[in-house]
Scaffold this motif. Structure first.
Motif, PDB file in Angstrom:
ATOM      1  N   ILE A 227       0.735  -1.259  -0.121  1.00 60.77           N
ATOM      2  CA  ILE A 227       0.109   0.008  -0.065  1.00 60.77           C
ATOM      3  C   ILE A 227       0.963   1.412  -0.094  1.00 60.77           C
ATOM      4  N   THR A 228       1.984   1.227   0.983  1.00 55.06           N
ATOM      5  CA  THR A 228       2.824   2.365   0.899  1.00 55.06           C
ATOM      6  C   THR A 228       3.575   2.456  -0.206  1.00 55.06           C
ATOM      7  N   ASN A 229       4.000   1.618  -0.823  1.00 57.59           N
ATOM      8  CA  ASN A 229       4.695   1.615  -2.136  1.00 57.59           C
ATOM      9  C   ASN A 229       3.707   2.283  -3.301  1.00 57.59           C
ATOM     10  N   TYR A 230       2.764   1.832  -3.315  1.00 57.16           N
ATOM     11  CA  TYR A 230       1.807   2.283  -4.449  1.00 57.16           C
ATOM     12  C   TYR A 230       1.773   3.966  -4.216  1.00 57.16           C
ATOM     13  N   LEU A 231       1.484   4.460  -3.066  1.00 56.96           N
ATOM     14  CA  LEU A 231       1.022   5.594  -2.801  1.00 56.96           C
ATOM     15  C   LEU A 231       2.335   6.617  -2.746  1.00 56.96           C
ATOM     16  N   THR A 232       3.370   6.309  -2.394  1.00 60.60           N
ATOM     17  CA  THR A 232       4.509   7.005  -2.133  1.00 60.60           C
ATOM     18  C   THR A 232       5.457   6.857  -2.842  1.00 60.60           C
ATOM     19  N   ARG A 233       5.683   5.622  -3.758  1.00 55.33           N
ATOM     20  CA  ARG A 233       6.846   5.475  -4.347  1.00 55.33           C
ATOM     21  C   ARG A 233       6.499   5.189  -5.971  1.00 55.33           C
ATOM     22  N   MET A 234       5.467   4.843  -6.563  1.00 57.23           N
ATOM     23  CA  MET A 234       5.055   4.258  -7.570  1.00 57.23           C
ATOM     24  C   MET A 234       5.334   5.187  -8.846  1.00 57.23           C
ATOM     25  N   ARG A 235       5.731   4.673  -9.885  1.00 53.50           N
ATOM     26  CA  ARG A 235       5.779   5.687 -11.323  1.00 53.50           C
ATOM     27  C   ARG A 235       5.224   4.697 -12.160  1.00 53.50           C
ATOM     28  N   LEU A 236       6.011   3.508 -12.644  1.00 46.83           N
ATOM     29  CA  LEU A 236       5.397   2.668 -13.657  1.00 46.83           C
ATOM     30  C   LEU A 236       4.942   1.460 -13.273  1.00 46.83           C
ATOM     31  N   CYS A 237       3.683   0.931 -13.538  1.00 49.46           N
ATOM     32  CA  CYS A 237       3.021  -0.157 -13.307  1.00 49.46           C
ATOM     33  C   CYS A 237       2.557  -0.961 -14.410  1.00 49.46           C
ATOM     34  N   THR A 238       1.984  -2.042 -14.313  1.00 50.08           N
ATOM     35  CA  THR A 238       0.841  -2.747 -15.484  1.00 50.08           C
ATOM     36  C   THR A 238      -0.397  -2.480 -15.218  1.00 50.08           C
ATOM     37  N   ALA A 239      -1.260  -2.754 -15.988  1.00 52.33           N
ATOM     38  CA  ALA A 239      -2.603  -2.395 -15.940  1.00 52.33           C
ATOM     39  C   ALA A 239      -3.311  -3.149 -14.812  1.00 52.33           C
ATOM     40  N   ASP A 240      -2.707  -4.303 -14.402  1.00 46.24           N
ATOM     41  CA  ASP A 240      -3.165  -5.108 -13.107  1.00 46.24           C
ATOM     42  C   ASP A 240      -2.551  -4.606 -11.767  1.00 46.24           C
ATOM     43  N   GLY A 241      -1.619  -3.896 -12.133  1.00 48.07           N
ATOM     44  CA  GLY A 241      -1.012  -3.105 -10.744  1.00 48.07           C
ATOM     45  C   GLY A 241       0.317  -3.673 -10.627  1.00 48.07           C
ATOM     46  N   ARG A 242       0.987  -4.221 -11.096  1.00 53.37           N
ATOM     47  CA  ARG A 242       2.381  -4.740 -10.966  1.00 53.37           C
ATOM     48  C   ARG A 242       3.274  -3.546 -11.058  1.00 53.37           C
ATOM     49  N   LEU A 243       4.170  -3.445  -9.906  1.00 57.05           N
ATOM     50  CA  LEU A 243       4.863  -2.235  -9.704  1.00 57.05           C
ATOM     51  C   LEU A 243       6.414  -2.541 -10.306  1.00 57.05           C
ATOM     52  N   ASP A 244       6.996  -1.635 -10.996  1.00 54.71           N
ATOM     53  CA  ASP A 244       8.450  -1.342 -11.368  1.00 54.71           C
ATOM     54  C   ASP A 244       8.957  -0.129 -10.444  1.00 54.71           C
ATOM     55  N   LEU A 245       9.535  -0.627  -9.407  1.00 50.68           N
ATOM     56  CA  LEU A 245       9.959   0.568  -8.527  1.00 50.68           C
ATOM     57  C   LEU A 245      11.643   0.820  -8.720  1.00 50.68           C
ATOM     58  N   LYS A 246      12.046   0.230  -9.744  1.00 50.38           N
ATOM     59  CA  LYS A 246      13.440   0.442 -10.126  1.00 50.38           C
ATOM     60  C   LYS A 246      13.448   1.764 -11.136  1.00 50.38           C
TER      61      LYS A 246
END
Length: 272
Positions: free
Chosen positions: A175-194
């Motif tokens: 939850i925290t990563n989505y709201l404070t670190r996200m930039r790129l993701c997929t349509a189903d919400g998979r995160l690329d935090l790099k």
């Protein structure tokens, strides 16, 4: 009365004061909405936090990843690294008051038809779901013991996709990563935090979180910061990117909510 939403300040007090002068901010009646990352990397993190604390009755703000790192440092749960500017806040005579206020801030603030968040909202969540999940993190931060546990488990990139079945530290971390670190993701919400570059760095199914046509918040107005490489340009309706790289010598940007007019302060002085 006017309301100004401002992007990542990151300890850059002089440009903030310049911007407030430019928009003729009146502390007797105007409000500031701050998109997180109030501190870190800039030259005056402690002084910035003190300034904001003095005006806290006029401020609605959300936590960014750098703000959370400061709190983790205060709890003794941050990875060891050179954070002299943040340690100065922890050791300040008024540090307890400043940190208590910072810890009380939410991850999302919704009012007057706008949602304020640091990084964004993943395409799989409605605004209502995002608010409910942000409140779970807020609850964890509301007491010392649960906050200490939260910061002990906050760091990490996994899980990298949401599931309703998640629980405990893993649930709060994503939850925290989505709201404070996200930039790129997929349509189903998979995160690329790099990846931290701009939209040109999108690859495969990983695209800017706001770019998906099926995004559940496409009809909600979302104000966010975090992504300086966007340079204030988000190619989607109803999203307002306000991190324009002040700490890197760019600009500090304010959005006046009443008419969505933008004003900027030059931050090139920070690079001199």
């Amino acid at each position: 009365m006017a309301t100004y939403a401002i992007g990542d300040i990151q300890g850059c007090l002089a440009p903030l004061q310049q911007l407030l002068t430019k928009v003729r901010f009146n502390p007797d009646c105007d409000q500031l909405w701050l998109a997180g990352d109030l501190v870190s990397r800039g030259p005056e993190s402690l002084e910035t936090l003190r300034f904001l604390y003095r005006h806290r009755d006029n401020i609605r703000a959300v936590q960014g990843n750098h703000d959370l790192h400061l709190l983790a440092l205060a709890y003794g749960r941050a990875p060891t690294r050179g954070d002299a500017d943040l340690q100065e806040i922890v050791e300040a005579s008024d540090g307890d008051h400043l940190l208590e206020w910072l810890q009380s801030l939410p991850l999302i603030h919704c009012e007057r038809g706008y949602a304020l968040v640091h990084a964004g909202i993943p395409p799989i969540w409605s605004l209502e779901q995002a608010q409910a999940l942000a409140a779970e993190v807020g609850e964890a931060l509301s007491a010392e013991a649960s906050a200490r546990s939260f910061f002990s488990h906050m760091y990490g990139d996994l899980p990298d996709i949401w599931s309703d079945d998640l629980s405990g530290p893993s649930r709060l971390r994503v939850i925290t990563n989505y709201l404070t670190r996200m930039r790129l993701c997929t349509a189903d919400g998979r995160l690329d935090l790099k990846t931290k570059r701009g939209p040109e760095a999108a690859h495969g199914d990983f695209q800017p979180w706001f770019s998906f046509s099926e995004r559940k918040t496409r009809n909600d107005k979302i104000i966010f910061g975090h992504w300086a490489a966007l340079e204030g340009k988000a190619d989607a309706a109803n999203v307002f990117a306000l991190d324009t790289g002040c700490v890197w010598g760019g600009h500090l940007t304010a959005l006046r909510l009443e008419d969505e007019h933008l004003e900027c302060a030059d931050c090139s002085m920070l690079m001199d």
